[in-house]
Design a protein around this motif. Sequence first.
Motif, PDB file in Angstrom:
ATOM      1  N   ASP B 268       0.889  -1.125  -0.003  1.00 13.18           N
ATOM      2  CA  ASP B 268       0.092  -0.030  -0.043  1.00 13.18           C
ATOM      3  C   ASP B 268       0.838   1.273  -0.030  1.00 13.18           C
ATOM      4  O   ASP B 268       1.941   1.245   0.691  1.00 13.18           O
ATOM      5  CB  ASP B 268      -0.731  -0.013   1.247  1.00 13.18           C
ATOM      6  N   ASP B 293      -0.593  -3.977  -5.378  1.00 14.83           N
ATOM      7  CA  ASP B 293      -0.243  -2.768  -4.831  1.00 14.83           C
ATOM      8  C   ASP B 293      -1.534  -1.906  -5.011  1.00 14.83           C
ATOM      9  O   ASP B 293      -2.028  -1.915  -6.325  1.00 14.83           O
ATOM     10  CB  ASP B 293       0.958  -2.043  -4.913  1.00 14.83           C
ATOM     11  N   THR B 294      -1.933  -0.854  -4.210  1.00 12.77           N
ATOM     12  CA  THR B 294      -2.892  -0.177  -4.309  1.00 12.77           C
ATOM     13  C   THR B 294      -2.681   1.207  -5.170  1.00 12.77           C
ATOM     14  O   THR B 294      -3.510   1.833  -5.744  1.00 12.77           O
ATOM     15  CB  THR B 294      -3.492   0.373  -3.034  1.00 12.77           C
ATOM     16  N   TYR B 323      -8.737   6.689  -6.563  1.00 11.58           N
ATOM     17  CA  TYR B 323      -8.402   6.151  -5.127  1.00 11.58           C
ATOM     18  C   TYR B 323      -8.113   7.188  -3.907  1.00 11.58           C
ATOM     19  O   TYR B 323      -8.489   7.127  -2.981  1.00 11.58           O
ATOM     20  CB  TYR B 323      -7.239   5.226  -5.163  1.00 11.58           C
ATOM     21  N   MET B 331     -11.927   3.165   0.328  1.00 18.98           N
ATOM     22  CA  MET B 331     -10.480   2.676  -0.008  1.00 18.98           C
ATOM     23  C   MET B 331     -10.572   1.397   0.722  1.00 18.98           C
ATOM     24  O   MET B 331      -9.946   0.092   0.204  1.00 18.98           O
ATOM     25  CB  MET B 331      -9.428   3.514   1.184  1.00 18.98           C
ATOM     26  N   VAL B 335      -9.259  -2.348  -0.992  1.00 18.21           N
ATOM     27  CA  VAL B 335      -8.219  -3.122  -0.278  1.00 18.21           C
ATOM     28  C   VAL B 335      -8.811  -4.578  -0.132  1.00 18.21           C
ATOM     29  O   VAL B 335      -8.006  -5.494  -0.524  1.00 18.21           O
ATOM     30  CB  VAL B 335      -7.664  -2.425   0.692  1.00 18.21           C
ATOM     31  N   MET B 338      -8.945  -6.449  -3.044  1.00 20.34           N
ATOM     32  CA  MET B 338      -7.613  -6.930  -3.819  1.00 20.34           C
ATOM     33  C   MET B 338      -7.024  -7.975  -2.775  1.00 20.34           C
ATOM     34  O   MET B 338      -6.289  -8.899  -3.287  1.00 20.34           O
ATOM     35  CB  MET B 338      -6.703  -5.680  -3.520  1.00 20.34           C
TER      36      MET B 338
END
Lengths: 255, 410
Positions: B268, B293-294, B323, B331, B335, B338
């Motif tokens: 992140d 990854d974000t 984002y 958010m 996440v 993901m």
Amino acid sequence: MITAGVDIGSITAKAAVIVDGEVKGTRVDFTGYNAEQAGRRVLDELLKELGMDAQSIDRVVSTGYGRNSVKFADKAITEIICHGTGAHFLNPQVRSIIDVGGQDSKAMVVDSEGRVRDFAMNDKCAAGTGRFLEVMARALEVDLGDFGAKSLKSERPSKISSICTVFAESEVISLISKGEKRENIIAGIHDSVASRISALAKRIGVGEPLMMTGGVAKNMGVVKALENRLKMSIEVLESAQVNGAIGAAVMAARL
Amino acid sequence: MAGEAQEKEKRKMKSAKKMRDIMTNYYIEAKTAGETGKKVAWITSGGPVEPLIAMDVIPVYPENHGAMIGASKMGGELCERAEELGYSGDICSYARSDIGCSLVDGGPIGGLPKPDMLICCNNICGTVLKWYEVQARYYDIPLFIFDTPFCHTEYADEAKKYVRKQIDEYTGFLEGVCGKKFDHDRIKEVGRLSVEGQQLWQEVLDTAMNKPSPMTCFDAFFFLALIVTLRGTQETIDFYRDLLEEMRGRVAEGISAIPNERYRLLWDNLPIWYRIKWLSEKFASHDACLVADTYTSAWCGSLKYMDENNFLDSMAEGYTRIYLNIGVDEMIKIVLEMVDKYDVDGFVMHSNRSCKPYSLGQYDIQRAVQREKGIPSLIIESHMVDERSFSESQTETRIDAFMEMIRQKK
């Protein structure tokens, strides 16, 4: 089986020897400039005390900031795991550990097997560490070993608001110049350290039974201030400072 | 040893050289714009770039340049230049190194080409407003501010009208600076290419769902440069098609990003640009692959709002709902998705002193991930470009302990 744990911290080097699941002896020395030598020396001296020779040790685990410098160790494991393991070895009921050493403070939550479930460490700042206390002891011209007893005599702890070691030191100096009692200043310093540590301990949800380890656990003033902040009772064993080394020796037996 | 070298060679990404070449040419073109008569616009990383491409303006990204400065380990030195002027060390290190670089034309490519205009979109942070105002005064050039209201949960009608109106102001601004009419046919084509580029980038990132993963987020940090700087061009599409093919080929041949993938992790926040190699080797030594990854996924995260047949209207929403411009609860949803999508065992968060909007709310996100998914997480504190604030031994202990914890758990 005979195993040893060597914990190289930023200020002190610690060693522990475990024979068939029982702690045979421990030792604390200053780390000094050379971490590898410090590890060798503290273990050699301990073995000499115990009348044992290096050949009799089956396995060694190193831990602490200097863990990778200890070339004679069979494995290096972080102090987070070793403190968790050490605390669980000495008291299997323990579920949370707060370890405060020379350059960092950390909180851990362990399961019934002593495995670390979560941890948090201080950010890159000396506040809430042993080094912070050392700097303050120098400014106050008080032996660090007397800090705990002195602070317990305080009637009205001073307020140290800055979390930066350098700024907090100037706050302490200005309190000294105002003629504030040493006891009160020291108690204020302990509360400042405790507020930093309790914040990170709460973040991961520490609970009882809670044990404190590391060199700073010898300071009853910090322990009391932390108990007040967390509203929990804290167990401190005689072996608090060498807990990481004991944990390393326990881990060595499991390799 | 020969075997090891062979192994390493096999794992090397063939597309890397091609991308370096494209980026080199891009910077040469931008730096020689004065001779070719093209105009240069500096634009924020999340800014709507398509109208610039449609107007044949070369977009240049101080943030991409900041990443290059960081990767070249020149950030600390350039940040110091800005601090000498009085800018606080707490300010974003992209902003500080960019301002420092403008003064001395330093950094890995001797500074960016002088801009003819500045396009600042505040969907990524508030710092960019002041940063671009400073640069507008320094270069004495026009600045266009594209203001995107924060979307806590939804994109309200008021916001929709407000942002859409600015697109017309934006194209009007470009007509004024460029001295020519805005080409409404061309923007349709650029919009189509932009959407396609983003789709391909998403597909590239999706290949990391494979086990073992053919790429790490460190590879994504590198290959990201094109979707940031050249989205809306055919070149970008061609490149990502090839990259996608290479990744799929790696999956088919069983070529993994790291030698022995046992643990999969999610990253992140922005990369720590000056420590990419160290971090990737550190995690690989624990058999851990940071598969997603974000950050890099933010350049395709708005696809669901984008409509290539109605590009300018849909772009308004897409650029507003990125984002960094949404609430923490939103958010958290992304996440958590993901974590499942890439099937990760742990979550590594870079608490980035440089990027406050990205770092605010991380503890809440961390708690939500632990609560909902039961996976451990780690917070690393640093600055993305300013290497003076990185502590190797502290970071190493945290990573080692985190990996020991995951190992004990698995």
